[in-house]
Every structure is written in C-alpha cells, then in structure tokens.
Write a protein that holds these residues in place. Structure first.
Motif, mmCIF file in Angstrom:
data_model
loop_
_atom_site.group_PDB
_atom_site.id
_atom_site.type_symbol
_atom_site.label_atom_id
_atom_site.label_comp_id
_atom_site.label_asym_id
_atom_site.label_seq_id
_atom_site.Cartn_x
_atom_site.Cartn_y
_atom_site.Cartn_z
ATOM 1 N N TYR A 1 -3.573 3.956 -1.784
ATOM 2 C CA TYR A 1 -3.546 3.107 -2.976
ATOM 3 C C TYR A 1 -3.015 1.728 -2.594
ATOM 4 O O TYR A 1 -2.137 1.611 -1.738
ATOM 5 C CB TYR A 1 -2.637 3.713 -4.058
ATOM 6 C CG TYR A 1 -3.309 4.792 -4.869
ATOM 7 C CD1 TYR A 1 -3.805 4.524 -6.136
ATOM 8 C CD2 TYR A 1 -3.462 6.079 -4.373
ATOM 9 C CE1 TYR A 1 -4.430 5.503 -6.893
ATOM 10 C CE2 TYR A 1 -4.078 7.066 -5.117
ATOM 11 C CZ TYR A 1 -4.560 6.770 -6.374
ATOM 12 O OH TYR A 1 -5.182 7.734 -7.126
ATOM 13 N N ALA A 2 -3.546 0.673 -3.217
ATOM 14 C CA ALA A 2 -3.118 -0.703 -2.955
ATOM 15 C C ALA A 2 -2.521 -1.300 -4.230
ATOM 16 O O ALA A 2 -2.983 -1.025 -5.342
ATOM 17 C CB ALA A 2 -4.296 -1.548 -2.499
ATOM 18 N N ARG B 1 -3.959 0.633 -7.343
ATOM 19 C CA ARG B 1 -5.361 1.051 -7.496
ATOM 20 C C ARG B 1 -5.785 1.868 -6.289
ATOM 21 O O ARG B 1 -5.377 1.601 -5.161
ATOM 22 C CB ARG B 1 -6.276 -0.178 -7.614
ATOM 23 C CG ARG B 1 -5.883 -1.056 -8.779
ATOM 24 C CD ARG B 1 -6.890 -1.405 -9.739
ATOM 25 N NE ARG B 1 -8.042 -0.533 -9.795
ATOM 26 C CZ ARG B 1 -9.087 -0.801 -10.517
ATOM 27 N NH1 ARG B 1 -9.146 -1.883 -11.218
ATOM 28 N NH2 ARG B 1 -10.097 0.022 -10.551
ATOM 29 N N TYR B 2 -6.642 2.825 -6.539
ATOM 30 C CA TYR B 2 -7.153 3.715 -5.500
ATOM 31 C C TYR B 2 -8.088 2.968 -4.548
ATOM 32 O O TYR B 2 -8.959 2.216 -4.986
ATOM 33 C CB TYR B 2 -7.898 4.872 -6.159
ATOM 34 C CG TYR B 2 -8.559 5.825 -5.195
ATOM 35 C CD1 TYR B 2 -7.802 6.682 -4.427
ATOM 36 C CD2 TYR B 2 -9.945 5.849 -5.061
ATOM 37 C CE1 TYR B 2 -8.412 7.565 -3.543
ATOM 38 C CE2 TYR B 2 -10.554 6.727 -4.186
ATOM 39 C CZ TYR B 2 -9.784 7.584 -3.426
ATOM 40 O OH TYR B 2 -10.389 8.457 -2.554
ATOM 41 N N LEU B 3 -7.913 3.188 -3.239
ATOM 42 C CA LEU B 3 -8.809 2.609 -2.240
ATOM 43 C C LEU B 3 -9.695 3.670 -1.602
ATOM 44 O O LEU B 3 -10.910 3.554 -1.600
ATOM 45 C CB LEU B 3 -8.016 1.897 -1.138
ATOM 46 C CG LEU B 3 -7.316 0.610 -1.516
ATOM 47 C CD1 LEU B 3 -6.583 0.038 -0.311
ATOM 48 C CD2 LEU B 3 -8.309 -0.404 -2.054
ATOM 49 N N GLU B 4 -9.059 4.710 -1.018
ATOM 50 C CA GLU B 4 -9.859 5.726 -0.324
ATOM 51 C C GLU B 4 -9.000 6.935 0.021
ATOM 52 O O GLU B 4 -7.784 6.895 -0.026
ATOM 53 C CB GLU B 4 -10.447 5.144 0.957
ATOM 54 C CG GLU B 4 -9.383 4.731 1.992
ATOM 55 C CD GLU B 4 -9.986 4.131 3.244
ATOM 56 O OE1 GLU B 4 -11.106 4.510 3.620
ATOM 57 O OE2 GLU B 4 -9.321 3.275 3.846
ATOM 58 N N SER C 1 -1.766 -3.620 -7.237
ATOM 59 C CA SER C 1 -2.577 -4.516 -8.064
ATOM 60 C C SER C 1 -1.642 -5.459 -8.819
ATOM 61 O O SER C 1 -0.458 -5.549 -8.504
ATOM 62 C CB SER C 1 -3.496 -3.721 -8.992
ATOM 63 O OG SER C 1 -2.755 -2.901 -9.861
ATOM 64 N N ARG D 1 0.843 -1.209 0.000
ATOM 65 C CA ARG D 1 0.000 0.000 0.000
ATOM 66 C C ARG D 1 0.867 1.243 0.000
ATOM 67 O O ARG D 1 1.981 1.230 0.524
ATOM 68 C CB ARG D 1 -0.891 0.041 1.239
ATOM 69 C CG ARG D 1 -1.938 -1.028 1.258
ATOM 70 C CD ARG D 1 -2.769 -0.942 2.503
ATOM 71 N NE ARG D 1 -3.834 -1.935 2.437
ATOM 72 C CZ ARG D 1 -5.031 -1.756 2.929
ATOM 73 N NH1 ARG D 1 -5.343 -0.647 3.563
ATOM 74 N NH2 ARG D 1 -5.943 -2.688 2.823
#
Length: 85
Positions: free
Chosen positions: A49-50, A72-75, A52, A36
């Motif tokens: 972001y995590a 990829r965007y998480l929050e 992928s 992350r």
C-alpha cells in the motif's frame, strides 16, 4: 524503526483486498508517515500500500503529526518459491 518518542498513527486502507481495515504503524525516524506499507497476508504473500493524500489530525500530544493517514492499494507481492534440485 521508530521509537516510542516518535509515536504511532493509524493507517487507513482505502481500497484493495484490505479495504476498510486499519493498522497501527510507527512514524519514520524523520517523524514523517511511512510512504509505503507492506502488510503480511497468507504464507509467502504481502500487500503493498502507498500513502495517499488523506490526513487526519486529532492528537493533543502531537498536534503537528497526523493521527491517521490514508493508504491506497498498489499490488500483491509473492515470495519466490524455494529452489528445487
């Protein structure tokens, strides 16, 4: 934090508010890409972001380590407002 011997790679942000941007980050002490990333934004705000599945290998010096990794965007994360008395 990593050391220069472990090297860096490019984190490619594939969606969310920073879609299309890249940042350079260090590998973990284990030599793996970070699972992350927290990227600072406006005051008191960070984007999470995590990692992928996308990996690119383009390094002559370290062919076993990725040179770029997709995230990829998480929050969005917000700092707690200061307490008032």
């Amino acid at each position: 934090m990593g050391t220069p011997a472990q090297g860096t790679y490019t984190a490619k942000l594939t969606d969310g508010p920073l879609e299309g941007k890249t940042v350079t980050t260090e590998f973990l002490e284990s030599g793996d890409p970070r699972p992350r990333l927290e990227i600072p934004a406006d005051k008191g705000k960070r984007y999470l972001y995590a990692r992928s599945a996308g990996l690119e290998f383009d390094s002559v010096e370290h062919p076993d380590k990725p040179s770029a990794v997709d995230y990829r965007y998480l929050e969005a994360l917000f700092d707690a407002p200061p307490a008032t008395s």
